[in-house]
Design an enzyme around this catalytic site. Structure first.
Site, PDB file in Angstrom:
ATOM      1  N   ASP A  87       0.805  -1.217   0.000  1.00 11.43           N
ATOM      2  CA  ASP A  87       0.000   0.000   0.000  1.00 11.43           C
ATOM      3  C   ASP A  87       0.844   1.275   0.000  1.00 11.43           C
ATOM      4  O   ASP A  87       0.377   2.335   0.410  1.00 11.43           O
ATOM      5  CB  ASP A  87      -0.965   0.000   1.192  1.00 11.43           C
ATOM      6  CG  ASP A  87      -2.163   0.901   0.965  1.00 11.43           C
ATOM      7  OD1 ASP A  87      -2.593   1.032  -0.190  1.00 11.43           O
ATOM      8  OD2 ASP A  87      -2.659   1.493   1.936  1.00 11.43           O
ATOM      9  N   ASP A 147     -12.027   1.615   5.495  1.00 14.17           N
ATOM     10  CA  ASP A 147     -10.966   1.748   4.490  1.00 14.17           C
ATOM     11  C   ASP A 147      -9.754   2.481   5.032  1.00 14.17           C
ATOM     12  O   ASP A 147      -8.682   2.414   4.440  1.00 14.17           O
ATOM     13  CB  ASP A 147     -11.497   2.517   3.280  1.00 14.17           C
ATOM     14  CG  ASP A 147     -12.576   1.756   2.534  1.00 14.17           C
ATOM     15  OD1 ASP A 147     -12.389   0.554   2.282  1.00 14.17           O
ATOM     16  OD2 ASP A 147     -13.608   2.364   2.207  1.00 14.17           O
ATOM     17  N   ASP A 174      -4.051  -4.676  -4.792  1.00  8.31           N
ATOM     18  CA  ASP A 174      -3.232  -3.483  -5.074  1.00  8.31           C
ATOM     19  C   ASP A 174      -1.868  -3.769  -5.690  1.00  8.31           C
ATOM     20  O   ASP A 174      -1.281  -2.882  -6.302  1.00  8.31           O
ATOM     21  CB  ASP A 174      -2.944  -2.647  -3.809  1.00  8.31           C
ATOM     22  CG  ASP A 174      -4.147  -1.993  -3.206  1.00  8.31           C
ATOM     23  OD1 ASP A 174      -5.226  -2.065  -3.810  1.00  8.31           O
ATOM     24  OD2 ASP A 174      -4.015  -1.413  -2.126  1.00  8.31           O
TER      25      ASP A 174
END
Length: 338
Positions: A122, A311, A160
């Protein structure tokens, strides 16, 4: 997590809150949902996927029932009684995997997992972390796979990870190593005889030109996977996602895919897409998890993101992955899912 850009100017939007979604005023959709979830049949009846009876949503239902919040508890069963993916811990993935696969086997269902521990995860943002390095990641994947053993399982691999290569968020010096780790992870997981693996490929609002994902996905070993995953933790509609997936599939030789429908019932939030990914208000639950998709390329609709888990620390939310009861209730209230 799972953002479309690295923009972090979220503070100004925090005042939006969840007022609309959390209103207790009755409306037609809420009445219908509450009535439907009060029936004796579980919404997961007949589902091929396992429902975690100890999920945060299930625990919240129990607390609200004890507090006399029966209407809210019935609504929240739209989440608690449906299968959602398990995200095993980075430290010790084995206990939860073994628990879930054993319980799923007793019911003749499939346990769904997310493998999420890639190094430099991330890009240091809301869901920062991951394994310390390539060797640590290989060890984690090996333990993950061994815990599945010969159980029937579906694994969504590293949300991701590939898209952040394409958008430049992950520094270039890590690209080749990351692709190699993902390729090795697919091979290792596929050694388990009844495990299906879907490599994450972002969402249509993130990497808009799907062709940009093709070569990175190939280098990351998608040919050895059962397919790819789309819309993880995002809000793009089923039709938009399927159209995108078909284009990507064509470029990947007909690879199948799965779609995260956990929170896409109302589609994405209008406005700046760089802000729309993090706890947007007014969203709703999407298509319940099923293998009956009506599309030969779509193997399943799944709830990969667990509805009600934050989130990140935006719009008043807790840390990424933490349970947020008010947001969960808003999703259920806004949902017309049966």
């Amino acid at each position: 997590m799972f953002r479309q850009t690295r923009t972090r100017t979220l503070a100004a939007l925090a005042v939006l809150g969840l007022a609309a979604g959390c209103s207790s005023a009755p409306d037609a959709d809420t009445t219908t949902a509450a009535r439907e979830t009060s029936s004796e049949a579980s919404p997961a009846a007949g589902s091929p996927f396992w429902v975690d009876p100890a999920s945060p949503a299930a625990q919240q239902v129990q607390r609200w029932e004890q507090q006399g919040r029966e209407r809210d508890a019935r609504l929240l069963k739209l989440i608690a009684d449906r299968p959602a993916a398990i995200w095993p811990s980075a430290e010790r993935p084995e206990p939860k995997i073994r628990e879930a696969t054993a319980a799923a086997a007793r019911e003749g269902r499939t346990a769904v997992f997310v493998a999420y521990d890639i190094p430099h995860r991330d890009c240091g943002q809301h869901s920062a972390g991951g394994a310390y390095g390539a060797d640590a990641y290989r060890d984690w994947i090996d333990r993950f796979a061994r815990a599945i053993d010969d159980s029937e399982a579906l694994v969504v691999l590293e949300p991701d990870a590939v898209a952040h290569i394409v958008d430049g968020c992950t520094p270039g010096e890590y690209h080749a190593e990351r692709e190699r780790m993902l390729s090795e992870a697919i091979v290792r997981l596929k050694r388990q005889p009844r495990t299906k693996v879907y490599l994450d490929a972002g969402n249509p609002a993130w990497i808009r030109e799907s062709w940009k994902l093709v070569e990175p996905l190939k280098r990351a070993g998608v040919a050895n996977a059962d397919g790819f995953a789309l819309n993880v933790s995002n809000f793009q509609t089923d039709e938009t996602t399927k159209e995108y997936g078909r284009r990507l599939s064509e470029d990947l030789g007909g690879k199948h895919f799965v779609v995260d429908t956990s929170r896409n019932g109302n589609g994405p939030l209008d406005g700046d897409p760089s802000q729309a990914w993090c706890n947007p208000p007014g969203r709703a639950l999407g298509t319940p998890p099923t293998k009956d998709t009506g599309d030969p390329l779509v193997d399943a609709y799944l709830w990969i993101k667990r509805p009600g888990e934050s989130d990140g620390q935006c719009r008043g939310g807790p840390s990424a992955g933490q349970w947020w009861a008010d947001y969960a209730l808003a999703l259920a209230r806004n949902s017309s899912a049966p």
